[in-house]
Design a protein around this motif. Sequence first.
Motif, mmCIF file in Angstrom:
data_model
loop_
_atom_site.group_PDB
_atom_site.id
_atom_site.type_symbol
_atom_site.label_atom_id
_atom_site.label_comp_id
_atom_site.label_asym_id
_atom_site.label_seq_id
_atom_site.Cartn_x
_atom_site.Cartn_y
_atom_site.Cartn_z
ATOM 1 N N LYS A 94 0.815 -1.597 -0.035
ATOM 2 C CA LYS A 94 -0.052 0.035 0.036
ATOM 3 C C LYS A 94 0.240 0.988 0.035
ATOM 4 N N LEU A 95 2.419 0.999 -0.057
ATOM 5 C CA LEU A 95 2.889 2.494 -0.230
ATOM 6 C C LEU A 95 2.344 3.320 -1.547
ATOM 7 N N PRO A 96 2.736 4.459 -1.392
ATOM 8 C CA PRO A 96 3.390 5.279 0.463
ATOM 9 C C PRO A 96 1.626 5.184 1.031
ATOM 10 N N LEU A 97 2.236 4.916 2.422
ATOM 11 C CA LEU A 97 1.448 5.491 3.226
ATOM 12 C C LEU A 97 0.712 7.090 3.051
ATOM 13 N N GLU A 98 1.484 7.549 3.907
ATOM 14 C CA GLU A 98 1.409 9.025 4.463
ATOM 15 C C GLU A 98 0.240 9.811 3.643
ATOM 16 N N GLY A 99 -0.936 10.449 4.064
ATOM 17 C CA GLY A 99 -1.511 11.157 2.882
ATOM 18 C C GLY A 99 -2.793 10.432 3.048
ATOM 19 N N LYS A 100 -3.222 8.387 3.802
ATOM 20 C CA LYS A 100 -4.034 7.989 2.992
ATOM 21 C C LYS A 100 -4.571 7.612 4.845
ATOM 22 N N PRO A 101 -5.859 7.525 4.581
ATOM 23 C CA PRO A 101 -6.764 7.289 5.580
ATOM 24 C C PRO A 101 -6.485 6.020 6.076
ATOM 25 N N CYS A 102 -6.246 5.680 7.491
ATOM 26 C CA CYS A 102 -5.942 4.393 7.281
ATOM 27 C C CYS A 102 -6.453 3.462 7.991
ATOM 28 N N TYR A 103 -8.225 3.214 7.356
ATOM 29 C CA TYR A 103 -8.690 2.428 7.056
ATOM 30 C C TYR A 103 -7.707 1.643 5.443
ATOM 31 N N LEU A 104 -8.322 2.131 4.686
ATOM 32 C CA LEU A 104 -7.758 2.494 3.315
ATOM 33 C C LEU A 104 -6.624 1.670 3.398
ATOM 34 N N ALA A 105 -5.355 2.117 3.843
ATOM 35 C CA ALA A 105 -3.912 1.791 3.708
ATOM 36 C C ALA A 105 -3.702 0.128 4.258
ATOM 37 N N TYR A 106 -3.964 0.203 5.444
ATOM 38 C CA TYR A 106 -3.698 -1.020 6.890
ATOM 39 C C TYR A 106 -5.119 -1.736 6.114
ATOM 40 N N HIS A 107 -6.962 -1.039 5.605
ATOM 41 C CA HIS A 107 -7.124 -2.054 5.766
ATOM 42 C C HIS A 107 -7.967 -2.660 4.553
ATOM 43 N N GLY A 108 -8.116 -2.197 3.549
ATOM 44 C CA GLY A 108 -8.816 -1.859 2.126
ATOM 45 C C GLY A 108 -9.903 -1.478 2.562
ATOM 46 N N ALA A 109 -10.532 -1.142 3.678
ATOM 47 C CA ALA A 109 -11.789 -0.792 3.634
ATOM 48 C C ALA A 109 -12.175 0.897 3.247
ATOM 49 N N ASP A 110 -13.359 1.441 3.098
ATOM 50 C CA ASP A 110 -13.262 2.823 2.420
ATOM 51 C C ASP A 110 -14.475 3.089 3.581
ATOM 52 N N LYS A 111 -14.092 2.962 4.689
ATOM 53 C CA LYS A 111 -14.906 3.320 5.270
ATOM 54 C C LYS A 111 -14.323 3.116 7.270
ATOM 55 N N PRO A 112 -13.869 4.074 8.514
ATOM 56 C CA PRO A 112 -13.499 3.348 9.315
ATOM 57 C C PRO A 112 -13.763 2.082 9.824
ATOM 58 N N CYS A 113 -12.780 1.501 10.452
ATOM 59 C CA CYS A 113 -13.105 -0.165 10.979
ATOM 60 C C CYS A 113 -13.963 -0.391 11.835
ATOM 61 N N ASN A 114 -14.674 -0.931 12.630
ATOM 62 C CA ASN A 114 -15.575 -0.508 13.790
ATOM 63 C C ASN A 114 -16.014 -2.148 14.222
#
Length: 359
Positions: A94-114
């Motif tokens: 998923k590089l570069p990580l900076e500037g991306k939403p954490c849920y997109l970069a770290y989980h491949g999701a389109d919204k915050p985790c729950n």
Amino acid sequence: VMLLWMLAMPWPIGLDAIRRIGLPILLILPAATVLMGLLLRTEERRLHAEQELQESEQFLKAVFKSIQDGISILNPDLTIRCVNSVMKKWYAAKLPLEGKPCYLAYHGADKPCNPCPTLRCMQAGKVEVDIVPGLSGSPAEWLELYSYPMKDPASGEVAGVVEFVRDITERVNAEEELKIRNRISEILLTVSDNDMYAEILQFALELTKSRTGLFGYIDEEGNWVCPSMIREIRDWRQVPGKPITFPRKTWAGIWGRAMIEGKALYANTPFNVPEGHLPVNNALDVPIIFRGESIGNLLVANKEAGYDEKDKAMLEKIAKRLAPILHARLQTEREREKTRRMEEQLWHASKMEAIGTLA
């Protein structure tokens, strides 16, 4: 110094020197020298402060890089501000990580985790912790996430979050293996031989969150035999009171390939099935291998979210634990069957002998 030196001269010579050089120059030159000295001193202090700041930044960067756990700093909108080298290694895809939403970069999701420990951290203004899955394909499959709030000194509001991330994959895997070992041991100790297949299959369905499945083995003649299936599979032309049997030449589909190739397979696309057959949207089949040969298989199907490598690994653990147990049980059943046949033959022979004697 020049002024004092001139005043120390004989007064006619000193007055003549002062008249020629001029008193203002004698006064301005020392003042300018003092001012320049002050400026140089100020510049020296500034350069020294900058050097100390650079050394401090380099030290912090060295500490940041040397930490063997992941560190991720987030803005209040959950975009990634900066990460250390460990996070870049775990999420290289998923590089570069900076500037991306954490849920997109770290989980491949389109919204915050729950649930999300970072959101809870920003809302409560205190440290939160949770265990979260890693990115699919990443070496860090399970992560322990600590979220620390960064507060604005002036307002006290949360201005960001520092995430401290620890890889606990080995620990989670060990706990899963222990759970699997204990559950299988419990089934073997408390369940009859006839019900063992159904109980093992039910356990596999629970672990993988699947709606249906099969547990089969290979008999002495090389046929695939299915003594247990779960609920939703109905139209299998099963003879009442007898298990389903498929000769090797009829093996097909994902389960047939898995058995023949001796490796786990899964697919997340709908299968073509006969009319009246239960729809199969996805499936995962893991062969049970003993001494390099397939002796049975576990098949699960219709998981709502689809199957991935984690499901495959989990089912492989069950199959690995089952292999020696299933082999021993099949050997015992075959010995019982041989004994039964021999007793039947002896009975038949004795009966024929008695008939011959009477004749």
